[in-house]
Design a protein around this motif. Structure first.
Motif, PDB file in Angstrom:
ATOM      1  N   TRP A 220      33.869  11.894 -81.204  1.00  0.00           N
ATOM      2  CA  TRP A 220      33.009  11.842 -82.381  1.00  0.00           C
ATOM      3  C   TRP A 220      33.680  12.605 -83.519  1.00  0.00           C
ATOM      4  CZ3 TRP A 220      28.916   8.682 -82.086  1.00  0.00           C
ATOM      5  CH2 TRP A 220      28.430   8.350 -80.821  1.00  0.00           C
ATOM      6  N   VAL A 221      33.700  11.980 -84.686  1.00  0.00           N
ATOM      7  CA  VAL A 221      34.367  12.562 -85.844  1.00  0.00           C
ATOM      8  C   VAL A 221      33.303  13.054 -86.823  1.00  0.00           C
ATOM      9  CG1 VAL A 221      36.038  12.175 -87.690  1.00  0.00           C
ATOM     10  CG2 VAL A 221      36.256  10.931 -85.529  1.00  0.00           C
ATOM     11  N   VAL A 222      33.409  14.325 -87.207  1.00  0.00           N
ATOM     12  CA  VAL A 222      32.448  14.899 -88.157  1.00  0.00           C
ATOM     13  C   VAL A 222      33.201  15.477 -89.342  1.00  0.00           C
ATOM     14  CG1 VAL A 222      30.779  15.408 -86.333  1.00  0.00           C
ATOM     15  CG2 VAL A 222      32.432  17.150 -86.998  1.00  0.00           C
ATOM     16  N   TRP A 264      27.023   8.719 -90.348  1.00  0.00           N
ATOM     17  CA  TRP A 264      28.160   8.631 -91.270  1.00  0.00           C
ATOM     18  C   TRP A 264      28.839   7.275 -91.124  1.00  0.00           C
ATOM     19  CZ3 TRP A 264      33.354  11.695 -90.652  1.00  0.00           C
ATOM     20  CH2 TRP A 264      34.145  11.488 -91.794  1.00  0.00           C
ATOM     21  N   PHE A 265      29.181   6.896 -89.910  1.00  0.00           N
ATOM     22  CA  PHE A 265      29.707   5.559 -89.619  1.00  0.00           C
ATOM     23  C   PHE A 265      29.514   5.302 -88.137  1.00  0.00           C
ATOM     24  CE2 PHE A 265      33.245   8.350 -88.734  1.00  0.00           C
ATOM     25  CZ  PHE A 265      33.879   7.789 -87.655  1.00  0.00           C
ATOM     26  N   ASN A 266      29.441   4.042 -87.772  1.00  0.00           N
ATOM     27  CA  ASN A 266      29.224   3.662 -86.378  1.00  0.00           C
ATOM     28  C   ASN A 266      30.521   3.830 -85.597  1.00  0.00           C
ATOM     29  OD1 ASN A 266      29.040   2.033 -83.934  1.00  0.00           O
ATOM     30  ND2 ASN A 266      27.096   1.282 -84.780  1.00  0.00           N
ATOM     31  N   HIS A 267      30.540   4.821 -84.731  1.00  0.00           N
ATOM     32  CA  HIS A 267      31.773   5.150 -84.020  1.00  0.00           C
ATOM     33  C   HIS A 267      32.204   4.054 -83.051  1.00  0.00           C
ATOM     34  CE1 HIS A 267      31.053   9.039 -85.784  1.00  0.00           C
ATOM     35  NE2 HIS A 267      32.162   9.534 -85.253  1.00  0.00           N
ATOM     36  N   ALA A 268      31.245   3.315 -82.500  1.00  0.00           N
ATOM     37  CA  ALA A 268      31.597   2.236 -81.571  1.00  0.00           C
ATOM     38  C   ALA A 268      32.362   1.137 -82.283  1.00  0.00           C
ATOM     39  CB  ALA A 268      30.331   1.684 -80.916  1.00  0.00           C
ATOM     40  N   ASN A 269      32.003   0.852 -83.526  1.00  0.00           N
ATOM     41  CA  ASN A 269      32.709  -0.178 -84.294  1.00  0.00           C
ATOM     42  C   ASN A 269      34.178   0.180 -84.507  1.00  0.00           C
ATOM     43  OD1 ASN A 269      30.410  -1.694 -84.483  1.00  0.00           O
ATOM     44  ND2 ASN A 269      29.897  -1.048 -86.574  1.00  0.00           N
ATOM     45  N   TYR A 270      34.459   1.498 -84.539  1.00  0.00           N
ATOM     46  CA  TYR A 270      35.830   1.954 -84.784  1.00  0.00           C
ATOM     47  C   TYR A 270      36.584   2.208 -83.475  1.00  0.00           C
ATOM     48  CZ  TYR A 270      34.856   2.717 -89.769  1.00  0.00           C
ATOM     49  OH  TYR A 270      34.548   2.562 -91.101  1.00  0.00           O
ATOM     50  N   LEU A 272      35.919   4.533 -81.364  1.00  0.00           N
ATOM     51  CA  LEU A 272      36.050   5.966 -81.135  1.00  0.00           C
ATOM     52  C   LEU A 272      35.147   6.485 -80.023  1.00  0.00           C
ATOM     53  CD1 LEU A 272      36.346   7.114 -84.841  1.00  0.00           C
ATOM     54  CD2 LEU A 272      38.003   7.651 -83.054  1.00  0.00           C
ATOM     55  N   ALA A 273      33.855   6.117 -80.078  1.00  0.00           N
ATOM     56  CA  ALA A 273      32.913   6.672 -79.109  1.00  0.00           C
ATOM     57  C   ALA A 273      31.707   5.775 -78.964  1.00  0.00           C
ATOM     58  CB  ALA A 273      32.475   8.076 -79.536  1.00  0.00           C
ATOM     59  N   SER A 274      31.054   5.908 -77.833  1.00  0.00           N
ATOM     60  CA  SER A 274      29.831   5.180 -77.556  1.00  0.00           C
ATOM     61  C   SER A 274      28.731   6.172 -77.218  1.00  0.00           C
ATOM     62  CB  SER A 274      30.040   4.219 -76.383  1.00  0.00           C
ATOM     63  OG  SER A 274      28.801   3.758 -75.881  1.00  0.00           O
ATOM     64  N   THR A 275      27.515   5.828 -77.566  1.00  0.00           N
ATOM     65  CA  THR A 275      26.376   6.692 -77.232  1.00  0.00           C
ATOM     66  C   THR A 275      26.152   6.757 -75.728  1.00  0.00           C
ATOM     67  OG1 THR A 275      24.879   4.824 -77.540  1.00  0.00           O
ATOM     68  CG2 THR A 275      25.200   6.289 -79.420  1.00  0.00           C
ATOM     69  N   LYS A 276      26.791   5.875 -74.974  1.00  0.00           N
ATOM     70  CA  LYS A 276      26.661   5.884 -73.511  1.00  0.00           C
ATOM     71  C   LYS A 276      27.689   6.799 -72.845  1.00  0.00           C
ATOM     72  CE  LYS A 276      24.931   1.119 -73.465  1.00  0.00           C
ATOM     73  NZ  LYS A 276      25.168  -0.269 -73.002  1.00  0.00           N
ATOM     74  N   SER A 277      28.574   7.384 -73.655  1.00  0.00           N
ATOM     75  CA  SER A 277      29.633   8.225 -73.096  1.00  0.00           C
ATOM     76  C   SER A 277      29.040   9.514 -72.537  1.00  0.00           C
ATOM     77  CB  SER A 277      30.666   8.575 -74.170  1.00  0.00           C
ATOM     78  OG  SER A 277      31.203   7.408 -74.740  1.00  0.00           O
ATOM     79  N   SER A 278      29.448   9.857 -71.333  1.00  0.00           N
ATOM     80  CA  SER A 278      29.014  11.128 -70.750  1.00  0.00           C
ATOM     81  C   SER A 278      30.018  12.234 -71.058  1.00  0.00           C
ATOM     82  CB  SER A 278      28.834  10.985 -69.232  1.00  0.00           C
ATOM     83  OG  SER A 278      30.038  10.534 -68.633  1.00  0.00           O
ATOM     84  N   ASN A 279      31.306  11.877 -71.118  1.00  0.00           N
ATOM     85  CA  ASN A 279      32.346  12.829 -71.486  1.00  0.00           C
ATOM     86  C   ASN A 279      32.874  12.495 -72.872  1.00  0.00           C
ATOM     87  OD1 ASN A 279      32.327  14.196 -68.951  1.00  0.00           O
ATOM     88  ND2 ASN A 279      33.522  12.518 -68.074  1.00  0.00           N
ATOM     89  N   PHE A 280      32.821  13.468 -73.759  1.00  0.00           N
ATOM     90  CA  PHE A 280      33.263  13.205 -75.131  1.00  0.00           C
ATOM     91  C   PHE A 280      33.714  14.515 -75.769  1.00  0.00           C
ATOM     92  CE2 PHE A 280      28.756  14.145 -75.216  1.00  0.00           C
ATOM     93  CZ  PHE A 280      28.630  15.051 -76.249  1.00  0.00           C
ATOM     94  N   LYS A 281      34.411  14.379 -76.876  1.00  0.00           N
ATOM     95  CA  LYS A 281      34.813  15.533 -77.664  1.00  0.00           C
ATOM     96  C   LYS A 281      34.398  15.314 -79.106  1.00  0.00           C
ATOM     97  CE  LYS A 281      39.244  15.105 -76.847  1.00  0.00           C
ATOM     98  NZ  LYS A 281      40.718  15.290 -76.884  1.00  0.00           N
ATOM     99  N   ILE A 282      34.395  16.395 -79.869  1.00  0.00           N
ATOM    100  CA  ILE A 282      34.054  16.343 -81.292  1.00  0.00           C
ATOM    101  C   ILE A 282      35.235  16.903 -82.071  1.00  0.00           C
ATOM    102  CG2 ILE A 282      32.468  17.166 -83.075  1.00  0.00           C
ATOM    103  CD1 ILE A 282      30.368  17.529 -80.848  1.00  0.00           C
ATOM    104  N   ILE A 283      35.688  16.161 -83.061  1.00  0.00           N
ATOM    105  CA  ILE A 283      36.755  16.655 -83.928  1.00  0.00           C
ATOM    106  C   ILE A 283      36.275  16.642 -85.376  1.00  0.00           C
ATOM    107  CG2 ILE A 283      38.526  15.808 -82.353  1.00  0.00           C
ATOM    108  CD1 ILE A 283      39.197  13.650 -84.472  1.00  0.00           C
ATOM    109  N   ILE A 284      36.970  17.393 -86.200  1.00  0.00           N
ATOM    110  CA  ILE A 284      36.617  17.492 -87.618  1.00  0.00           C
ATOM    111  C   ILE A 284      37.710  16.816 -88.429  1.00  0.00           C
ATOM    112  CG2 ILE A 284      36.220  19.088 -89.526  1.00  0.00           C
ATOM    113  CD1 ILE A 284      35.136  21.076 -87.472  1.00  0.00           C
ATOM    114  N   ASN A 285      37.327  15.782 -89.186  1.00  0.00           N
ATOM    115  CA  ASN A 285      38.310  15.062 -89.982  1.00  0.00           C
ATOM    116  C   ASN A 285      37.594  14.166 -90.980  1.00  0.00           C
ATOM    117  OD1 ASN A 285      40.491  13.206 -90.823  1.00  0.00           O
ATOM    118  ND2 ASN A 285      41.639  14.227 -89.184  1.00  0.00           N
TER     119      ASN A 285
END
Length: 543
Positions: A220-222, A264-270, A272-285
């Motif tokens: 996830w990009v924030v 901000w934007f739909n991460h699945a379209n890019y 990058l990430a899905s709301t179904k993901s159990s393991n994920f990270k967050i980056i700032i960019n």
């Protein structure tokens, strides 16, 4: 009785440790192998295999108010997010103000730290150092290791078949990266989508012929800037939000968080990430989504193998004519100067009591400072650790028996071996951890008590950003300027933006007063709830 303390490293953790030692009447000696303070934040053009430093364009991901030392605010005219040069200048100001430099021995390497023969009784350490080829042996009552967790590049070449045997291009770790000029006109594959991988992909996209970014996990990009223009960490890292995280079901808070990310934007379209993901990270960019949208950066899955000039990915696709592979795969920590019997006790920071003390030692005179990644600033966490540790060395704070410390460690550490590529082993909640250490040190503020004695401050502490100054309101090291620092933190945030003033007819201060009035009954209700829950043995607010 601890008196003489060795501090290894003069980065942010080392500086905080020196100051905390002095405040407790201890005698610190800091050994820094380079010629200056700042640790990895001291940028150099040259690449030194023994030293990690930031790249030329780096800017902090946490704001100045959330990252500063707790009794030394950043200058109000400094920008909210600091380039490495300004952050280093802030460290220099701090060191000068508190007279820390005279306690640092520069160009001095700690070669060996070992227990003395009578350690079971004395708790003392022998520290062997080298300066200009001359070795010395010193005896210290305690040691604070402040070398952090960015120590050795993690380069997992064995996980990428063909990179060493077939690939004809160049490959390197991000530690060697300084700026983008050497990559002009190249086709570059960046492996790893942490904060560094995202930053370097964006920067390279301005000069490279093409940039491919290989991501293994959902990401996830924030942004650093919130919807209303304030630093996002000041808006999100509040005790109120922390209380909601504790109060609401985890599934609900996760859903709310994902929805906020996707606003901000739909991460699945890019991809990058899905709301179904159990393991994920967050980056700032801030720029990566546009680079993906414009095609200057192309997101790819995990690399399966390399040929002479190509990269084959797990989804069956191939990218041809790759000139450079840049591994942004992070770092592993090591303490080569510690004797083996001690070094073997530290598998990762979860092997340490409160991420600081090896509980197996007969005497608690070794502390690891800064070996922690928080959802906020590690600088604040390192200072908090140093305050607690030096209080223990000085006899003001006490540790529980070794058996209880071991039980606490085993409870928090699952029986699996650390994977160096998964930095989640180190990352924990900013407020949870700083509050935990502050409670141990007797310096955690009580919102309920403040609500009775200073309602305005209580509201700012509970609903406002959890800035470091909150930990200077009570206890040892109490700072008389903490209250003003908290109440004026939003003004300091806006100060560097007032380079051109426009007429704004809206009355922001009036709105703030109304919000405080409306928040007061909410705070009272929270206080009532917590007074009931505290009987069960937990409260996120009580000191």
């Amino acid at each position: 009785m601890v008196r003489r303390v060795a501090v290894i490293g003069a980065g942010v953790g080392g500086l905080a440790s020196i100051k905390c030692c002095l405040e407790e009447g201890l005698e610190p000696t800091c050994f820094e192998r380079s010629e200056d303070i700042g640790g990895l934040w001291r940028y150099t053009d040259s690449v030194d295999s023994r030293r990690v430093s930031v790249y030329r364009s780096v800017i902090t991901n946490t704001s100045k108010e959330m990252s500063c030392f707790s009794d030394f605010p950043c200058p109000e005219d400094f920008p909210n997010f600091l380039p490495h040069g300004l952050l280093l200048e802030y460290f220099r100001m701090y060191a000068r103000h508190f007279g820390l430099l005279r306690h640092i021995r520069f160009k001095t390497t700690a070669l060996n730290v070992r227990k003395r023969p009578d350690f079971v009784i004395s708790g003392q350490w022998e520290v062997v150092t080298e300066t200009d080829g001359i070795r010395e042996s010193h005896i210290f009552d305690a040691v604070m290791v402040c070398t952090g967790h960015y120590q050795e590049p993690y380069l997992p070449l064995a996980s990428f078949p063909g990179i060493e045997t077939r690939f004809k291009g160049r490959y390197l770790h991000s530690q060697e990266y300084k700026d983008a000029e050497a990559f002009r006109g190249k086709r570059v594959l960046v492996v790893g989508i942490g904060n560094t991988g995202g930053d370097l992909s964006v920067e390279l996209s301005r000069v490279a012929a093409k940039v491919f970014l290989s991501a293994r996990s959902s990401t996830w990009v924030v942004r650093r800037v919130s919807n209303h223009g304030f630093p996002v960490d000041m808006v999100n890292n509040t005790r109120f939000n922390h209380f909601l995280d504790w109060l609401l079901p985890s599934a609900l808070t996760k859903r709310i968080r994902f929805r906020k990310f996707n606003s901000w934007f739909n991460h699945a379209n890019y991809g990058l990430a899905s709301t179904k993901s159990s393991n994920f990270k967050i980056i700032i960019n801030e720029e990566l989504p546009f680079c993906l949208l414009s095609g200057t950066v192309v997101l790819k899955p995990t690399v399966k193998e390399f040929t002479e000039s190509s990269a084959l990915f797990e989804d069956g696709t191939t990218e041809e004519n790759i000139d450079v592979v840049l591994f942004a795969t992070g770092y592993v920590f090591s303490f080569p100067f510690l004797e083996e019997s001690v070094r073997s006790l530290i598998d990762d920071n979860r092997s340490l009591y409160k991420r600081v003390f090896p509980p197996q030692l007969e005497k608690p005179t070794l502390a690891i400072i800064g070996l922690v990644q928080l959802t906020g600033s590690v600088m604040v966490g390192a200072e908090m650790q140093a305050r607690w540790v030096t209080g223990i060395f000085a006899g003001w704070n006490k540790l529980p028996p070794a058996s209880r410390m071991m039980a606490d460690v085993l409870k928090k550490k699952p029986p699996v071996k650390r994977n160096p590529s998964k930095r989640e082993n180190l990352k924990i909640s900013f407020i949870s951890y700083t509050d935990e250490i502050a409670s141990c040190a007797g310096i955690k503020p009580s919102v309920l008590r403040l609500l009775l004695t200073d309602p305005r401050l209580a509201l700012a502490v509970f609903f406002g950003p959890c800035t470091p100054f909150q930990y200077r309101l009570v206890g040892r090291g109490k700072w008389s300027g903490a209250r003003d620092a908290i109440l004026n933190q939003w003004q300091r945030t806006l100060k560097p933006l007032r380079t051109r003033v426009v007429d704004d007819s809206s009355n922001g201060s009036s709105g703030w007063r109304w919000m405080c009035l409306l928040a007061l009954p909410v705070a009272l209700a929270v206080g009532f709830l917590l007074s009931k829950y505290s009987q069960l043995g937990w409260s996120p607010l009580a000191g």
